[in-house]
Design a protein around this motif. Structure first.
Motif, PDB file in Angstrom:
ATOM      1  N   HIS A  91      20.898  43.000  71.156  1.00 53.11           N
ATOM      2  CA  HIS A  91      20.636  42.833  73.076  1.00 53.11           C
ATOM      3  C   HIS A  91      21.473  43.120  74.234  1.00 53.11           C
ATOM      4  N   LYS A  92      22.789  42.980  73.609  1.00 51.18           N
ATOM      5  CA  LYS A  92      23.760  42.660  74.789  1.00 51.18           C
ATOM      6  C   LYS A  92      23.805  44.647  75.623  1.00 51.18           C
ATOM      7  N   ILE A  93      24.173  44.686  74.302  1.00 49.23           N
ATOM      8  CA  ILE A  93      24.235  46.944  74.291  1.00 49.23           C
ATOM      9  C   ILE A  93      22.881  47.353  74.597  1.00 49.23           C
ATOM     10  N   TYR A  94      22.146  46.778  74.509  1.00 51.17           N
ATOM     11  CA  TYR A  94      20.628  47.341  74.994  1.00 51.17           C
ATOM     12  C   TYR A  94      20.772  47.121  76.675  1.00 51.17           C
ATOM     13  N   ALA A  95      20.581  45.391  76.896  1.00 51.72           N
ATOM     14  CA  ALA A  95      20.592  45.516  78.172  1.00 51.72           C
ATOM     15  C   ALA A  95      20.977  46.337  79.351  1.00 51.72           C
ATOM     16  N   ASN A  96      22.530  45.788  78.842  1.00 58.57           N
ATOM     17  CA  ASN A  96      22.919  46.410  79.702  1.00 58.57           C
ATOM     18  C   ASN A  96      23.460  48.001  79.779  1.00 58.57           C
ATOM     19  N   GLY A  97      23.721  48.175  78.741  1.00 62.57           N
ATOM     20  CA  GLY A  97      22.712  50.178  79.006  1.00 62.57           C
ATOM     21  C   GLY A  97      21.786  50.797  79.272  1.00 62.57           C
ATOM     22  N   LEU A  98      21.332  50.003  79.240  1.00 63.11           N
ATOM     23  CA  LEU A  98      19.658  50.220  80.046  1.00 63.11           C
ATOM     24  C   LEU A  98      20.479  49.870  81.954  1.00 63.11           C
ATOM     25  N   ALA A  99      20.837  48.691  81.847  1.00 63.12           N
ATOM     26  CA  ALA A  99      21.158  48.788  83.287  1.00 63.12           C
ATOM     27  C   ALA A  99      21.645  49.883  84.090  1.00 63.12           C
ATOM     28  N   CYS A 104      23.149  54.489  87.596  1.00 67.60           N
ATOM     29  CA  CYS A 104      23.702  55.739  87.425  1.00 67.60           C
ATOM     30  C   CYS A 104      22.372  56.741  87.950  1.00 67.60           C
ATOM     31  N   VAL A 105      21.603  56.850  87.502  1.00 70.21           N
ATOM     32  CA  VAL A 105      20.452  57.356  88.356  1.00 70.21           C
ATOM     33  C   VAL A 105      19.736  57.384  88.869  1.00 70.21           C
ATOM     34  N   THR A 106      19.776  55.623  89.802  1.00 68.17           N
ATOM     35  CA  THR A 106      19.047  55.429  90.960  1.00 68.17           C
ATOM     36  C   THR A 106      20.088  55.945  92.134  1.00 68.17           C
ATOM     37  N   TYR A 107      21.279  54.902  91.980  1.00 65.67           N
ATOM     38  CA  TYR A 107      22.490  55.189  93.114  1.00 65.67           C
ATOM     39  C   TYR A 107      23.153  57.673  92.746  1.00 65.67           C
ATOM     40  N   LEU A 108      22.668  58.444  91.976  1.00 63.25           N
ATOM     41  CA  LEU A 108      22.547  59.789  92.168  1.00 63.25           C
ATOM     42  C   LEU A 108      22.084  60.506  93.762  1.00 63.25           C
ATOM     43  N   MET A 109      21.816  59.647  94.264  1.00 63.87           N
ATOM     44  CA  MET A 109      21.456  60.325  95.187  1.00 63.87           C
ATOM     45  C   MET A 109      23.061  60.689  96.566  1.00 63.87           C
ATOM     46  N   TYR A 110      23.347  59.687  95.967  1.00 57.74           N
ATOM     47  CA  TYR A 110      24.797  58.926  97.183  1.00 57.74           C
ATOM     48  C   TYR A 110      26.067  60.216  96.556  1.00 57.74           C
ATOM     49  N   ALA A 111      25.861  60.335  95.700  1.00 55.59           N
ATOM     50  CA  ALA A 111      26.739  61.406  94.967  1.00 55.59           C
ATOM     51  C   ALA A 111      26.542  62.596  95.208  1.00 55.59           C
ATOM     52  N   VAL A 112      25.260  62.839  95.115  1.00 67.30           N
ATOM     53  CA  VAL A 112      24.322  65.000  95.945  1.00 67.30           C
ATOM     54  C   VAL A 112      24.532  65.011  96.477  1.00 67.30           C
ATOM     55  N   ALA A 113      24.626  63.830  97.680  1.00 63.34           N
ATOM     56  CA  ALA A 113      24.564  64.253  99.462  1.00 63.34           C
ATOM     57  C   ALA A 113      25.886  63.959 100.175  1.00 63.34           C
ATOM     58  N   VAL A 114      26.700  63.929  99.179  1.00 61.61           N
ATOM     59  CA  VAL A 114      28.119  63.826  99.145  1.00 61.61           C
ATOM     60  C   VAL A 114      28.987  65.421  99.134  1.00 61.61           C
TER      61      VAL A 114
END
Length: 341
Positions: A91-99, A104-114
């Motif tokens: 449970h811990k690995i699954y929940a933390n891994g997905l989070a 990373c996918v959500t904030y990819l925009m920042y890295a791409v813009a920079v």
């Protein structure tokens, strides 16, 4: 003899491989972009492989993580009974891994813009690499088009793969383990809006690089623009599609997975109380009637976004982001044309 006199030999000209396939690899501007920014390409490839491996692992341990919730299902009408019964290592690995992957996918925009502002356009203009390319039969418009098209294809393909694998991994587990569909990280990383954010970051970064023509200022400006766009859409996301309103007992017993935007009651004088939580949790019409008589209220109402609105919200937000992407790209081409007309 013809060779000594400088005349061309007769006969058909020798066949030359295409500029895109010479020696079995891309050449021309496409190859130049890939070669010039190979470090970013390697980083993107390594990050994508890491995400893919992590999501495959999350899918494999999903059933074990689901067992930790005692068979709880997202369709359960009593979400308060949907708690974790036994926390396991899976449970811990699954929940933390997905989070972590979702973030990373959500904030990819920042890295791409920079990167787009600092390296893709800003550094090439600052160092003179772009001007050198323009002196070798490459127009500024074609130069910019290639620098936008190549990373756009790679970002679209990679982000789409991450989104699809993320949904695959989530279906193997349980919704209670990775948050509601309306949580920012879950929402963005679960649909086409993730791709739209990455493309918007690319266009904003390229525009910043062309406008400032220096790597560090362009990176800062691109990051600021991406942050503002991200925060504005995050704040007004649930207003992009009409919400639904329930009254009476239905307002007090919404299905699990629903995002409540506003809840209130109506007094005997007809006044609407938007902060009243009276009678919430009532489990029958008779109990609701007793609660209403005791509280002096006449009705209840709730404004909410059901889970069925996930795709309309995804498509509207994606459309807005693609519009921003198109406007930023058009502005970049217009700026380049004005400076080198």
């Amino acid at each position: 003899m013809s060779t000594l006199t400088g005349q061309r030999p007769s006969g058909p000209a020798p066949h030359r491989p295409s500029a895109l396939t010479r020696y079995g690899r891309p050449t021309g501007l496409t190859w130049t972009v890939l070669r010039l920014h190979r470090t970013a390409l390697y980083v993107w490839g390594a990050a994508l492989l890491t995400v893919v491996a992590a999501l495959v692992w999350m899918h494999a341990i999903g059933p074990d993580a689901r067992a930790a919730t005692g068979g709880c299902d997202a369709a359960d009408p009593f979400p308060m009974d949907c708690g974790i019964i036994q926390e396991t290592e899976a449970h811990k690995i699954y929940a933390n891994g997905l989070a972590l992957v979702s973030a990373c996918v959500t904030y990819l925009m920042y890295a791409v813009a920079v990167w787009a502002g600092a390296a893709l356009t800003g550094r090439e203009l600052e160092s003179g690499t772009a001007r050198l390319a323009w002196t070798q039969s490459v127009t500024p418009a074609r130069w910019l088009a290639t620098r936008l098209a190549v990373p756009a294809v790679l970002l679209t393909a990679g982000t789409t793969l991450a989104v699809l694998l993320g949904d695959w991994a989530r279906r193997a587990g349980n919704q209670e383990l990775f948050g509601g569909w309306f949580d920012t990280n879950v929402f963005i990383s679960s649909g086409p809006v993730a791709v739209a954010y990455a493309l918007a970051g690319l266009a904003l970064g390229a525009l910043a690089g062309l406008a400032l023509r220096r790597a560090l200022p362009a990176a800062a400006a691109a990051l600021a623009a991406a942050y503002v766009l991200h925060e504005v859409l995050d704040r007004f996301r649930m207003s992009l599609w009409p919400a639904e309103t329930a009254t009476g007992l239905s307002a007090l017993r919404l299905p699990n997975g629903t995002l409540v935007l506003e809840h209130g009651a109506v007094t005997g004088d007809g006044e609407r109380l938007s902060t009243s939580m009276a009678c919430v949790g009532t489990d029958s019409a008779a109990a609701l009637e007793r609660c209403v008589k005791g509280s002096g209220l006449t009705d209840f109402w709730t404004t909410y976004q059901p889970e069925s609105h996930f795709w309309p919200l995804q498509l509207v937000e994606s459309g807005l982001l693609l519009a921003v992407t198109g406007l930023a790209a058009a502005a970049a081409f217009a700026l380049l044309r004005r400076r080198h007309a």
